[in-house]
Structure formats: C-alpha cells, structure tokens
Write an enzyme that holds these catalytic residues in place. Structure first.
Site, PDB file in Angstrom:
ATOM      1  CB  SER A  39      15.352  -7.935  -4.941  1.00  0.00           C
ATOM      2  OG  SER A  39      15.242  -9.296  -4.638  1.00  0.00           O
ATOM      3  CE  LYS A  78      -5.561   7.251  10.673  1.00  0.00           C
ATOM      4  NZ  LYS A  78      -4.111   7.050  10.698  1.00  0.00           N
TER       5      LYS A  78
HETATM    6  P1  FAD Z   1      10.324  -2.100   2.244  1.00  0.00           P
HETATM    7  O1  FAD Z   1       8.873  -2.213   2.012  1.00  0.00           O
HETATM    8  O2  FAD Z   1      10.988  -3.114   3.125  1.00  0.00           O
HETATM    9  O3  FAD Z   1      11.013  -2.121   0.819  1.00  0.00           O
HETATM   10  C1  FAD Z   1      12.384  -2.398   0.641  1.00  0.00           C
HETATM   11  C2  FAD Z   1      12.682  -2.586  -0.818  1.00  0.00           C
HETATM   12  O4  FAD Z   1      14.068  -2.775  -0.976  1.00  0.00           O
HETATM   13  C3  FAD Z   1      12.005  -3.811  -1.445  1.00  0.00           C
HETATM   14  O5  FAD Z   1      11.569  -3.514  -2.747  1.00  0.00           O
HETATM   15  C4  FAD Z   1      13.137  -4.820  -1.489  1.00  0.00           C
HETATM   16  O6  FAD Z   1      12.951  -5.771  -2.509  1.00  0.00           O
HETATM   17  C5  FAD Z   1      14.310  -3.899  -1.800  1.00  0.00           C
HETATM   18  N1  FAD Z   1      15.598  -4.470  -1.454  1.00  0.00           N
HETATM   19  C6  FAD Z   1      16.144  -4.707  -0.229  1.00  0.00           C
HETATM   20  N2  FAD Z   1      17.352  -5.272  -0.349  1.00  0.00           N
HETATM   21  C7  FAD Z   1      17.599  -5.371  -1.680  1.00  0.00           C
HETATM   22  C8  FAD Z   1      18.673  -5.886  -2.462  1.00  0.00           C
HETATM   23  N3  FAD Z   1      19.763  -6.436  -1.904  1.00  0.00           N
HETATM   24  N4  FAD Z   1      18.568  -5.838  -3.790  1.00  0.00           N
HETATM   25  C9  FAD Z   1      17.472  -5.297  -4.396  1.00  0.00           C
HETATM   26  N5  FAD Z   1      16.438  -4.804  -3.721  1.00  0.00           N
HETATM   27  C10 FAD Z   1      16.503  -4.852  -2.383  1.00  0.00           C
HETATM   28  N6  FAD Z   1       3.577   3.445   7.814  1.00  0.00           N
HETATM   29  C11 FAD Z   1       2.498   4.230   7.736  1.00  0.00           C
HETATM   30  O7  FAD Z   1       2.581   5.326   7.176  1.00  0.00           O
HETATM   31  N7  FAD Z   1       1.309   3.814   8.242  1.00  0.00           N
HETATM   32  C12 FAD Z   1       1.169   2.646   8.905  1.00  0.00           C
HETATM   33  O8  FAD Z   1       0.067   2.304   9.328  1.00  0.00           O
HETATM   34  C13 FAD Z   1       2.308   1.838   9.071  1.00  0.00           C
HETATM   35  N8  FAD Z   1       2.248   0.671   9.741  1.00  0.00           N
HETATM   36  C14 FAD Z   1       3.391  -0.046   9.933  1.00  0.00           C
HETATM   37  C15 FAD Z   1       3.371  -1.192  10.735  1.00  0.00           C
HETATM   38  C16 FAD Z   1       4.531  -1.881  10.991  1.00  0.00           C
HETATM   39  C17 FAD Z   1       4.510  -3.073  11.896  1.00  0.00           C
HETATM   40  C18 FAD Z   1       5.747  -1.490  10.379  1.00  0.00           C
HETATM   41  C19 FAD Z   1       7.020  -2.252  10.615  1.00  0.00           C
HETATM   42  C20 FAD Z   1       5.768  -0.379   9.563  1.00  0.00           C
HETATM   43  C21 FAD Z   1       4.609   0.360   9.353  1.00  0.00           C
HETATM   44  N9  FAD Z   1       4.638   1.504   8.580  1.00  0.00           N
HETATM   45  C22 FAD Z   1       3.516   2.288   8.482  1.00  0.00           C
HETATM   46  C23 FAD Z   1       5.832   1.886   7.871  1.00  0.00           C
HETATM   47  C24 FAD Z   1       5.701   1.517   6.403  1.00  0.00           C
HETATM   48  O9  FAD Z   1       5.429   0.147   6.284  1.00  0.00           O
HETATM   49  C25 FAD Z   1       6.983   1.846   5.672  1.00  0.00           C
HETATM   50  O10 FAD Z   1       7.377   3.151   5.968  1.00  0.00           O
HETATM   51  C26 FAD Z   1       6.789   1.746   4.205  1.00  0.00           C
HETATM   52  O11 FAD Z   1       6.251   0.514   3.860  1.00  0.00           O
HETATM   53  C27 FAD Z   1       8.093   1.937   3.485  1.00  0.00           C
HETATM   54  O12 FAD Z   1       8.886   0.787   3.519  1.00  0.00           O
HETATM   55  P2  FAD Z   1      10.185   0.799   2.657  1.00  0.00           P
HETATM   56  O13 FAD Z   1       9.820   1.033   1.241  1.00  0.00           O
HETATM   57  O14 FAD Z   1      11.161   1.710   3.302  1.00  0.00           O
HETATM   58  O15 FAD Z   1      10.763  -0.678   2.867  1.00  0.00           O
END
Ligand code: FAD
Length: 493
Positions: A39, A78
């Site tokens: 989304s 890094k």
């Molecule tokens: P998100 O990026 O939140 O993606 C979620 C997805 O789901 C999005 O596309 C969203 O649109 C979709 N979505 C949600 N609800 C719906 C819905 N109802 N309908 C349709 N789509 C939906 N990791 C590292 O390896 N190194 C780092 O240095 C690091 N630093 C970080 C610092 C912080 C402060 C945080 C919080 C995290 C950090 N991380 C780091 C972790 C890293 O950011 C995440 O592991 C990585 O970005 C994966 O995120 P994700 O894809 O799980 O979630």
C-alpha cells in the site's frame, strides 16, 4: 505429471516483502505463482540502513550484482561499528567484522594475546585485525579474490525499489492496494485470501506476513502472540532523520550512547542516516528529538520521523499457512544491524523447508525452532552491550547494569570472566571474535586465560604478535581510501 504451482501471497512491500519476493522468485520461481500486495498509502518504515556481511551471500543467492546494488542504493562499505560512551563515558571501541590474529594455535588467539599482555608485551587487540585497522584509517578494498570482510550502509527505500525491479523481472506480480481484511478457512483456520479496500481478492496457498510491526496476518488475524523482551531490552522508541553529508563517508557505523539509550550515524555516499534510540521511561520524546537534532551535522533532508516499537519475538514465526518475516516477526532493536539479516536468513530457511504439499506441521516445527533460537542468541549479544557497563551516571544505566538477564547470557559472561573463554555455538550468528571484542569493549575483565601460550618465551610471543601486526600494517598500506575506492568501484547514480 506437472504439479500445480503453489500460490504465494506476500503482504507488504518493505524490505521484508521485496527480499522475500526476490529470493523466492530466483530460487523457486517456476514452481510458484507469487503476488505481492503493498500500500502506497501506508508506506514503509524507511529505516534499516546498516547490514552485516551475510548480506553478500544473500546477494549472490539472488544474483544481485554488488556494484549495481551499491550504485543504486548509494551504498558505502561497513567494516564494523564504533561504540562510543558505552562502558564508560569517553570510551570508544570498534566491533569489526574481521578475524583477529589469524592464529595457528589450538586455543583462540585471544588467549595468546592475553598471555602476552599479562607479560607486558603486545598491543591492543585491534592491532591484529585488518578490518579494524582499515575502519580506523577509513580504507577499503575488495575484488573477486576476496580480502576484507564487509557489509554495507545503504538507502533502504532504494534497496526495496531495486529488489522490486528484480522480482518483477522474475515474474512476481505486484498489486497496489490496502488490505482491508483477511479471509480464513472456517475449519482449519488457514488463511485463504486478502481482501483489498476496493473489494479485490488475492487468494493463496501460503501467505507471508511482511506488513511491519502491526503483523496484519500473523497477529491481527491469527492472534499468534508476542514475547515481550522489554525487561531485557528496554528501548522502545526511535527518531530518524536524514542529513546531507559534510565529510567523506567512513566505513563503519557510529553508535553513540547517551544517558537513556544511543544514537546512530550511518554514512551513505551523499547523505547520512541519523537516529536516536531511547527508552521512553527515561527520556521524553521532545528531549530525544532535541538531542538528536542538536547532534546532527549537514542540511536536514527529511523531517524527524518518530518510531515506536516493542522489543520481542512473535511466538511462532510460522503459524498455520502464514510465515512472518521482518518487523512482523519481532524486533530485537537496531544496535548490531541484524534485522535485514534475519529477513534474509528466514527466507533462505523457508526455501529449504518449503511446504510443497499437504500437511507441513513437521516443517513448521523445525522452522519455528530454528527461528526462535537464532533470535535468542542475537538477543543475548545485544543485551550484553547494555548489561556489561560501568556507567552509573543516569537512572537508565543504573537500571541496565542491575537488570536481570537471560540465563544463557549470564553463563557466557561468567565463563568469560572466569577463564577468558568465549565461543560461537552452532546457532550463534556472531563469531568468537565478535563476542570477545564486545566483551572487552564493555570492560568485562577475564579472571584468567588458557595457558597454552605460557609455554612460549617472551621472545617467541613478542615475535609472533609483531609478525601478525606487520602483516596487518603491510596490507593496510596497500589499501586505497574508502572514498577513493567507492568513486572507482560503485559511485552512486
Ligand atoms: P515495513 O517497512 O514497515 O513494511 C511494511 C509493508 O507492509 C509496507 O509496504 C506497507 O505498505 C505494507 N502494509 C502494511 N499494512 C498494509 C495493509 N493494510 N495493506 C497493504 N499493505 C500494507 N535493520 C537492519 O538490518 N539494519 C538497521 O540498521 C536497522 N535499523 C533500524 C532502526 C530502527 C529505528 C528500526 C525501527 C528498525 C531498523 N531496522 C534495521 C529494521 C528494518 O528497518 C526492518 O527490518 C526492515 O525495514 C523491514 O521492515 P518490514 O518490511 O518488515 O516493514
């Protein structure tokens, strides 16, 4: 006879969603029918910019060319993390990705070094590690023959975009839309379809929950449960802001402790990722933001972005026909940049344990056991940084140095303090050298060490150490600067 393709539906298009899509398409593409739903309205978390060296293996697996990746994500190299103010204010140590000492001895190099130090010989441990010295001198080189052990700093949004291009090229279908509800089989409870706000249904056999912290499938629908680790890892908030670069990028992340947590500084080619991580019981949001903005340099490129999280782990990484990856599977906290690694290792495991037919309960059990122990070991490593501190200057640090810790970590600390012995267990991500660097950096004092090196004379011991040091310095002298090497190898587009 041709088998029907397994329909895989990936919910979410952040780093987790696109990493999963790229890997599944590359490794199992012809056997699967993969759809990713994301989304634009919700967007992604937009942080996650430092990695560990395992990312390179993952890129090889998905066929991603390193230079193309680095150019597209304005990545830098890094070689480790510099920890500032952690054990005491004013302290600094580097946890590098390198091997220390390259010892031919039966015991770990650390015991040889400890014997030398006890006799007043040798230098700081870092003198015997090329990656550490290269980080300090801001140097870097790699080629197909290998060399330094490195990871990357990268632009997370550009990384997801690159993986999307790769995935779509390999046949992954992308659907843009907000998931409104999730349908389940009334008897088994298995997920059957995602229903989008416009009414479109996306049916599947296997669902990957990559929806971020909310865990739309794994928690909101399947009520899997979450083990809250805040009593061990008290950080619960972060604020991130990007700034322009004001100096050449260094090949390491900076982690700077403050009185209620720490700040990060991640140098990309043209900008810097900055953030503050803190515990809301000890620091107010306004104060955290002021502290972050007071510390950054360069022009501010984004508005400060607040993020809330609960450290811990989803009770089952795979529940029914739903596998959770990324933030929906849990979050340890970003101190050692392990989240992207956990996504990549989980999808690699899923490929190995893929549920092609019928009942997958044994595969599921195996997957969940491996995921659980892997996360616990990383958790222990992170807790070590907080617990092994001498800081007494704030309520937060007094809390950390006195908090209960898991028995598995308490045993490791006791072992090191008693004998100087550190180890990498079969489920450990971090190697002996990582444990030793952080334990010493956090000022744990080993009460002894293995005495094998005690059989050497002073001359032999000093000669062995200076031989290693000389070879490190020789190699270091031949390395170009990090900045020059990037300009040659992978300048951002
Ligand atoms: P998100 O990026 O939140 O993606 C979620 C997805 O789901 C999005 O596309 C969203 O649109 C979709 N979505 C949600 N609800 C719906 C819905 N109802 N309908 C349709 N789509 C939906 N990791 C590292 O390896 N190194 C780092 O240095 C690091 N630093 C970080 C610092 C912080 C402060 C945080 C919080 C995290 C950090 N991380 C780091 C972790 C890293 O950011 C995440 O592991 C990585 O970005 C994966 O995120 P994700 O894809 O799980 O979630």
């Amino acid at each position: 006879m041709e088998q029907p393709k397994v329909k895989v539906v990936i919910a979410g298009g952040g780093t987790a969603g696109w990493v999963a899509a790229a890997a599944l398409a590359k490794q199992l593409g012809p056997l699967l029918d993969i759809t990713l739903v994301e989304s634009d309205q919700i967007g992604t978390i937009g942080v996650g910019e430092a990695t560990i060296p395992t990312q390179r293996t993952f890129h090889t697996m998905i066929g991603l060319d390193e230079r193309a990746f680095m150019r597209a994500t304005q990545a830098t190299f890094k070689l480790g993390i510099a920890f500032e103010n952690w054990a005491r204010e004013g302290d600094r140590y580097v946890h590098s990705f390198g091997t220390i000492g390259k010892s031919p001895w039966m015991t770990h190099f650390f015991s040889v070094w400890a014997e030398a130090r006890a006799r007043g010989l040798g230098k700081d441990l870092g003198a015997y590690c090329l990656e550490l010295r290269a980080a300090e001198e801001s140097k870097m080189y790699t080629d197909e023959k290998g060399g330094l052990n490195y990871a990357f700093h990268l632009d997370a949004t550009a990384y997801a975009k690159l993986l999307r291009t790769l995935s779509e090229g390999a046949g992954v279908a992308r659907v843009e839309g907000k998931i409104d509800r999730v349908e389940q089989n009334a008897e088994s409870g298995d997920l059957t379809a995602l229903v989008l706000e416009g009414g479109e249904r996306v049916e599947g056999d296997l669902f990957l929950d990559c929806t971020g912290f909310r865990g739309l499938l794994i928690e909101e629908t399947l009520k899997t449960g979450y083990d809250d680790w805040r009593h061990w890892l008290p950080m619960d908030r972060a604020i991130a802001v990007q700034t322009s670069a004001t100096e050449p990028p260094v090949p390491y992340t900076r982690s700077i402790a403050h009185d209620a947590g720490w700040r990060w500084r991640i140098p990309l080619q043209k900008r810097v990722g900055n953030g503050i991580v803190y515990c809301s019981s000890f620091l107010k949001d306004e104060a955290a933001e002021a502290r972050l903005l007071g510390a950054v340099t360069g022009e501010r490129l984004t508005e400060p972005r607040p993020i809330r999280f609960v450290t811990g782990r989803r009770r089952k990484a795979w529940n029914k026909n739903c596998v959770t990856l990324g933030l929906s599977s849990g979050f340890i906290e970003p101190l050692e940049s392990t989240s992207i690694h956990l996504i990549q290792i989980a999808v690699t495991r899923l490929i190995k344990l893929f549920p092609f037919s019928g009942d997958a309960s044994a595969l599921r059990t195996r997957f969940n056991e491996m995921a659980a122990v892997e996360m616990e070991r990383i958790r222990d490593f992170i807790i070590l940084h907080y617990r092994a501190t001498e800081r007494d200057d704030s309520p937060f640090w007094r809390h950390c140095r006195n908090m209960e810790i898991p028995g598995s970590l308490a045993e490791r600390i006791a072992l090191f303090e008693e004998s100087g012995y550190a180890y990498q267990g079969p489920e450990d991500l971090f190697q002996v050298d990582s444990w030793v660097q952080v334990m010493l950096g956090q000022r744990l004092v080993p009460g002894g060490h293995h005495r094998m090196a005690g059989m050497m004379t002073d001359e032999q011991l000093a000669g062995a150490l200076s031989g290693i040091e000389r070879s490190v310095e020789r190699a270091l002298g031949q390395l170009p600067s990090h900045e020059d090497f990037i300009a040659r190898y992978c300048p951002a587009q």
